[in-house]
Write an enzyme that holds these catalytic residues in place. Structure first.
Site, PDB file in Angstrom:
ATOM      1  NE  ARG A 162      -2.602   6.040  -9.281  1.00 20.09           N
ATOM      2  CZ  ARG A 162      -1.823   5.834 -10.337  1.00 20.09           C
ATOM      3  NH1 ARG A 162      -1.901   6.648 -11.366  1.00 20.09           N
ATOM      4  NH2 ARG A 162      -0.988   4.827 -10.366  1.00 20.09           N
TER       5      ARG A 162
ATOM      6  CE  LYS B 279       0.280   3.392  -1.356  1.00 22.18           C
ATOM      7  NZ  LYS B 279      -0.520   3.079  -2.545  1.00 22.18           N
TER       8      LYS B 279
ATOM      9  NE  ARG C 149       2.348  -3.171  -9.292  1.00 24.59           N
ATOM     10  CZ  ARG C 149       1.649  -2.093  -8.944  1.00 24.59           C
ATOM     11  NH1 ARG C 149       2.252  -0.941  -8.782  1.00 24.59           N
ATOM     12  NH2 ARG C 149       0.347  -2.148  -8.754  1.00 24.59           N
TER      13      ARG C 149
HETATM   14  P1  ATP Z   1      -0.050   1.953  -8.598  1.00 16.80           P
HETATM   15  O1  ATP Z   1       1.016   1.095  -8.019  1.00 16.80           O
HETATM   16  O2  ATP Z   1      -0.830   1.284  -9.661  1.00 16.80           O
HETATM   17  O3  ATP Z   1       0.501   3.285  -8.962  1.00 16.80           O
HETATM   18  P2  ATP Z   1      -0.960   2.877  -6.133  1.00 16.80           P
HETATM   19  O4  ATP Z   1       0.005   2.181  -5.248  1.00 16.80           O
HETATM   20  O5  ATP Z   1      -0.710   4.295  -6.409  1.00 16.80           O
HETATM   21  O6  ATP Z   1      -1.111   2.137  -7.491  1.00 16.80           O
HETATM   22  P3  ATP Z   1      -3.779   3.098  -5.941  1.00 16.80           P
HETATM   23  O7  ATP Z   1      -4.008   2.621  -7.306  1.00 16.80           O
HETATM   24  O8  ATP Z   1      -4.061   4.532  -5.701  1.00 16.80           O
HETATM   25  O9  ATP Z   1      -2.332   2.698  -5.457  1.00 16.80           O
HETATM   26  O10 ATP Z   1      -4.678   2.245  -4.924  1.00 16.80           O
HETATM   27  C1  ATP Z   1      -4.442   2.140  -3.585  1.00 16.80           C
HETATM   28  C2  ATP Z   1      -3.632   0.881  -3.274  1.00 16.80           C
HETATM   29  O11 ATP Z   1      -2.892   1.136  -2.097  1.00 16.80           O
HETATM   30  C3  ATP Z   1      -4.492  -0.330  -2.944  1.00 16.80           C
HETATM   31  O12 ATP Z   1      -4.713  -1.105  -4.083  1.00 16.80           O
HETATM   32  C4  ATP Z   1      -3.673  -1.099  -1.907  1.00 16.80           C
HETATM   33  O13 ATP Z   1      -2.818  -1.996  -2.558  1.00 16.80           O
HETATM   34  C5  ATP Z   1      -2.806  -0.021  -1.298  1.00 16.80           C
HETATM   35  N1  ATP Z   1      -3.257   0.375   0.046  1.00 16.80           N
HETATM   36  C6  ATP Z   1      -4.512   0.519   0.537  1.00 16.80           C
HETATM   37  N2  ATP Z   1      -4.509   0.951   1.802  1.00 16.80           N
HETATM   38  C7  ATP Z   1      -3.204   1.062   2.155  1.00 16.80           C
HETATM   39  C8  ATP Z   1      -2.530   1.460   3.324  1.00 16.80           C
HETATM   40  N3  ATP Z   1      -3.180   1.861   4.415  1.00 16.80           N
HETATM   41  N4  ATP Z   1      -1.172   1.450   3.307  1.00 16.80           N
HETATM   42  C9  ATP Z   1      -0.479   1.087   2.215  1.00 16.80           C
HETATM   43  N5  ATP Z   1      -1.061   0.708   1.074  1.00 16.80           N
HETATM   44  C10 ATP Z   1      -2.404   0.701   1.024  1.00 16.80           C
HETATM   45  C1  BTN Z   2      -2.879   5.708  -3.289  1.00 16.53           C
HETATM   46  O1  BTN Z   2      -2.741   4.735  -2.644  1.00 16.53           O
HETATM   47  O2  BTN Z   2      -2.130   5.820  -4.214  1.00 16.53           O
HETATM   48  C2  BTN Z   2      -3.874   6.791  -3.008  1.00 16.53           C
HETATM   49  C3  BTN Z   2      -4.539   6.704  -1.678  1.00 16.53           C
HETATM   50  C4  BTN Z   2      -5.189   7.999  -1.253  1.00 16.53           C
HETATM   51  C5  BTN Z   2      -5.924   7.878   0.059  1.00 16.53           C
HETATM   52  C6  BTN Z   2      -6.449   9.183   0.579  1.00 16.53           C
HETATM   53  S1  BTN Z   2      -7.094   9.024   2.211  1.00 16.53           S
HETATM   54  C7  BTN Z   2      -7.797  10.617   2.122  1.00 16.53           C
HETATM   55  C8  BTN Z   2      -8.382  10.749   0.735  1.00 16.53           C
HETATM   56  N1  BTN Z   2      -9.704  10.180   0.689  1.00 16.53           N
HETATM   57  C9  BTN Z   2      -9.769   9.114  -0.105  1.00 16.53           C
HETATM   58  O3  BTN Z   2     -10.779   8.437  -0.305  1.00 16.53           O
HETATM   59  N2  BTN Z   2      -8.570   8.877  -0.650  1.00 16.53           N
HETATM   60  C10 BTN Z   2      -7.575   9.828  -0.217  1.00 16.53           C
END
Ligand code: ATP
Ligand code: BTN
Length: 276
Positions: free
Chosen positions: A68, A133, A269
């Site tokens: 996001r 995560k 958080r």
């Molecule tokens: P928020 O905590 O603000 O709700 P989010 O955890 O839903 O955010 P996003 O805002 O969708 O996450 O962004 C993706 C985030 O996930 C990145 O900022 C990074 O910290 C984390 N991330 C990226 N790749 C991976 C992965 N393979 N496994 C776990 N976490 C990842």
């Molecule tokens: C999150 O971390 O909260 C969202 C991550 C979503 C990742 C998936 S991978 C398949 C699809 N393509 C993208 O670019 N994002 C989503």
């Protein structure tokens, strides 16, 4: 060598889906590619026709996976499953506000069927295992006034990350191999489990709304009755997480009463605002 090429994985995915869904598997069109910038972006930029099928795009490798608000989703060859599904809703249906939560619940149930324990949901769109995560979900609604409402549901799952994998800005990261304490099932097997659950839960959601799935979501709420901090663009709120309401909005008990936080550009958080 079951994992030789995207084409062979596509065939394996179709068989796995038929095994789970029988003839209902015919409602899916599966497109498995070696490479993509982002499976969400690809489905948004070249949206398949409204032909009654659920179109699913899987990429072995994403060069620009997105979370996001412009954040990055990282994946590793052979170690991740990254895919998106284009879901259409009945004409005139309201904006599906609880969709991220429904997708999260489907993912949680699929992982549990595959043997994972300790699966938790972090509102609105993360799947955790014992607090770390494992998977993320990015739901993007397609514009189109007057047309069938549609959403791209993008899912990234860590299957088996390399030992030196680094994920910036994410404190705890885990993978399915760790959760199962064994080599994870193939990507096609995991994909089929998730699509089967998505199909079943989205049917329930379309017929009865999020309220029909609310208890199942709350049973897996990672922050139930715990102090949390919600930060948005305008304000930061602190309180106790009291679950979600019938629309999927977060219920936050604050010093000045109960607040309802809508799914949007907000982050949850733990406690006083540290990384979750
Ligand atoms: P928020 O905590 O603000 O709700 P989010 O955890 O839903 O955010 P996003 O805002 O969708 O996450 O962004 C993706 C985030 O996930 C990145 O900022 C990074 O910290 C984390 N991330 C990226 N790749 C991976 C992965 N393979 N496994 C776990 N976490 C990842
Ligand atoms: C999150 O971390 O909260 C969202 C991550 C979503 C990742 C998936 S991978 C398949 C699809 N393509 C993208 O670019 N994002 C989503």
């Amino acid at each position: 060598m079951p994992d030789a090429s995207p084409a062979s994985r596509e065939i394996e995915a179709r068989r796995a889906l038929e095994h789970r869904l029988g003839r209902l598997a015919d409602s899916f069109v599966i497109d498995w590619r070696a490479h993509c910038t982002s499976t969400n972006s690809a489905l948004i930029e070249a949206t398949p026709a409204d032909d009654g099928f659920i179109h699913v795009l899987i990429a072995d490798r994403q060069s620009a996976g997105r979370g996001r608000r412009g954040r990055q989703w990282l994946s590793w060859d052979d170690g991740s499953l990254t895919f998106s599904a284009l879901w259409r809703f009945a004409p005139g249906a309201p904006v599906p506000a609880g969709l991220s939560l429904v997708a999260g619940l489907a993912l949680a149930r699929a992982l549990e069927e595959l043997g994972a324990q300790g699966v938790q949901l972090k509102w609105p769109n993360d799947v955790l295992i014992h607090g770390d995560k494992l998977a993320g979900i990015l739901v993007e609604l397609l514009p189109g006034r007057g047309r069938t409402p549609a959403a791209v549901i993008g899912i990234g799952i860590n299957l088996q990350l390399p030992a030196d994998a680094q994920v910036p800005e994410q404190r705890g990261v885990t993978d399915l191999a760790h959760a199962l304490d064994s080599a994870p099932p193939t990507r096609a097997t995991v994909l089929a489990a998730v699509l089967a659950e998505l199909r079943s839960l989205l049917d329930t959601y379309a017929a009865a709304g999020f309220v029909a799935l609310r208890d199942a979501w709350q049973q897996r709420n990672a922050f139930a009755d715990l102090p949390v901090c919600i930060s948005g663009e305008a304000e930061t709120l602190q309180g106790i997480c009291r679950g979600v309401d019938e629309d999927g909005a977060l219920l936050l008990e604050t010093a000045v009463g109960m607040r309802r936080v809508l799914v949007g550009d907000v982050s949850l958080r733990a406690g006083g605002g540290g990384q979750a």
